[in-house]
Design a protein around this motif. Structure first.
Motif, PDB file in Angstrom:
ATOM      1  N   LEU A  63       0.858  -1.179   0.000  1.00  0.00           N
ATOM      2  CA  LEU A  63       0.000   0.000   0.000  1.00  0.00           C
ATOM      3  C   LEU A  63       0.899   1.234   0.000  1.00  0.00           C
ATOM      4  N   PRO A  64       0.378   2.386  -0.420  1.00  0.00           N
ATOM      5  CA  PRO A  64       1.204   3.603  -0.440  1.00  0.00           C
ATOM      6  C   PRO A  64       1.845   3.860   0.925  1.00  0.00           C
ATOM      7  N   ASN A  65       3.110   4.239   0.899  1.00  0.00           N
ATOM      8  CA  ASN A  65       3.891   4.580   2.091  1.00  0.00           C
ATOM      9  C   ASN A  65       3.992   3.443   3.111  1.00  0.00           C
ATOM     10  N   ALA A  66       3.632   2.244   2.726  1.00  0.00           N
ATOM     11  CA  ALA A  66       3.716   1.116   3.652  1.00  0.00           C
ATOM     12  C   ALA A  66       5.133   0.564   3.699  1.00  0.00           C
ATOM     13  N   GLN A  67       5.402  -0.125   4.789  1.00  0.00           N
ATOM     14  CA  GLN A  67       6.668  -0.817   4.957  1.00  0.00           C
ATOM     15  C   GLN A  67       6.368  -2.284   5.220  1.00  0.00           C
ATOM     16  N   TRP A  68       7.307  -3.114   4.870  1.00  0.00           N
ATOM     17  CA  TRP A  68       7.151  -4.547   5.102  1.00  0.00           C
ATOM     18  C   TRP A  68       7.674  -4.875   6.494  1.00  0.00           C
ATOM     19  N   LEU A  69       6.813  -5.437   7.325  1.00  0.00           N
ATOM     20  CA  LEU A  69       7.165  -5.851   8.680  1.00  0.00           C
ATOM     21  C   LEU A  69       6.487  -7.189   8.935  1.00  0.00           C
ATOM     22  N   PRO A  70       7.166  -8.281   8.616  1.00  0.00           N
ATOM     23  CA  PRO A  70       6.533  -9.600   8.724  1.00  0.00           C
ATOM     24  C   PRO A  70       6.002  -9.886  10.129  1.00  0.00           C
ATOM     25  N   ALA A  71       4.890 -10.593  10.178  1.00  0.00           N
ATOM     26  CA  ALA A  71       4.347 -11.046  11.454  1.00  0.00           C
ATOM     27  C   ALA A  71       5.434 -11.807  12.196  1.00  0.00           C
ATOM     28  N   ARG A  72       5.417 -11.692  13.500  1.00  0.00           N
ATOM     29  CA  ARG A  72       6.395 -12.343  14.376  1.00  0.00           C
ATOM     30  C   ARG A  72       7.807 -11.818  14.191  1.00  0.00           C
ATOM     31  N   SER A  73       7.922 -10.563  13.763  1.00  0.00           N
ATOM     32  CA  SER A  73       9.240  -9.930  13.728  1.00  0.00           C
ATOM     33  C   SER A  73       9.718  -9.749  15.161  1.00  0.00           C
ATOM     34  N   ASN A  74      11.031  -9.645  15.324  1.00  0.00           N
ATOM     35  CA  ASN A  74      11.537  -9.450  16.681  1.00  0.00           C
ATOM     36  C   ASN A  74      11.313  -8.003  17.120  1.00  0.00           C
ATOM     37  N   ALA A  75      11.371  -7.794  18.419  1.00  0.00           N
ATOM     38  CA  ALA A  75      11.073  -6.483  19.011  1.00  0.00           C
ATOM     39  C   ALA A  75      11.998  -5.398  18.480  1.00  0.00           C
ATOM     40  N   GLU A  76      13.252  -5.733  18.245  1.00  0.00           N
ATOM     41  CA  GLU A  76      14.211  -4.739  17.750  1.00  0.00           C
ATOM     42  C   GLU A  76      13.793  -4.213  16.373  1.00  0.00           C
ATOM     43  N   LEU A  77      13.407  -5.099  15.466  1.00  0.00           N
ATOM     44  CA  LEU A  77      12.976  -4.671  14.136  1.00  0.00           C
ATOM     45  C   LEU A  77      11.688  -3.850  14.228  1.00  0.00           C
ATOM     46  N   ILE A  78      10.760  -4.295  15.050  1.00  0.00           N
ATOM     47  CA  ILE A  78       9.499  -3.561  15.215  1.00  0.00           C
ATOM     48  C   ILE A  78       9.776  -2.153  15.711  1.00  0.00           C
ATOM     49  N   GLN A  79      10.627  -2.012  16.710  1.00  0.00           N
ATOM     50  CA  GLN A  79      10.925  -0.697  17.269  1.00  0.00           C
ATOM     51  C   GLN A  79      11.695   0.179  16.295  1.00  0.00           C
ATOM     52  N   THR A  80      12.439  -0.426  15.387  1.00  0.00           N
ATOM     53  CA  THR A  80      13.134   0.343  14.354  1.00  0.00           C
ATOM     54  C   THR A  80      12.132   0.928  13.362  1.00  0.00           C
ATOM     55  N   ILE A  81      11.169   0.122  12.952  1.00  0.00           N
ATOM     56  CA  ILE A  81      10.187   0.564  11.965  1.00  0.00           C
ATOM     57  C   ILE A  81       9.103   1.430  12.599  1.00  0.00           C
TER      58      ILE A  81
END
Length: 139
Positions: A63-81
């Protein structure tokens, strides 16, 4: 015969409770539909939109301006995005049969994110409506 019926009921009961619990959990999520989300885009509301599809199902269409953040990503990646736990976050995946957006939604809530919405109908619905998408190459 009565023993067989009672045993069957006792074996099935936990499954029914689990199914009800899953339904209750889903219905307690903040949900958004395509028209509402498109309105937020048009109003240029500050938000983070994330595609929760796993690598096996991700084809680079977002979707426009969306980023890919797969389900069950680790907390560090989630907090980065998503560095702010108070920012508006919209999670989606492929469509209603895809559980990834719900899994990521639940993970974000458990991490303390406070303003999360699930676009449960997802990318398939967005494309059927002819709304714009972006394609990223190389994944």
């Amino acid at each position: 015969m009565l023993r067989v019926i009672l045993t069957s009921i006792l074996m099935i009961a936990p499954l029914l409770v689990t199914a009800q619990g899953a339904q209750t959990m889903k219905s307690s999520r903040n949900e958004i539909n395509a028209d509402q989300l498109r309105s937020w885009y048009e109003q240029e509301i500050e938000m983070v939109v994330v595609d929760a599809r796993t690598k096996a199902y991700f084809d680079g269409t977002l979707l426009p301006n969306a980023q890919w953040l797969p389900a069950r990503s680790n907390a560090e990646l989630i907090q980065t995005i998503i560095p702010s736990k108070d920012i508006l976050v919209v999670v989606y995946c492929l469509g209603v049969t895809c559980p990834a957006s719900g899994m990521l939604y639940d993970q974000l809530i458990s991490m303390g994110y406070t303003n999360v919405y699930e676009y449960h109908e997802g990318l398939q619905d967005w494309l059927q409506r002819g709304y714009p998408v972006k394609d990223i190459a190389g994944l």
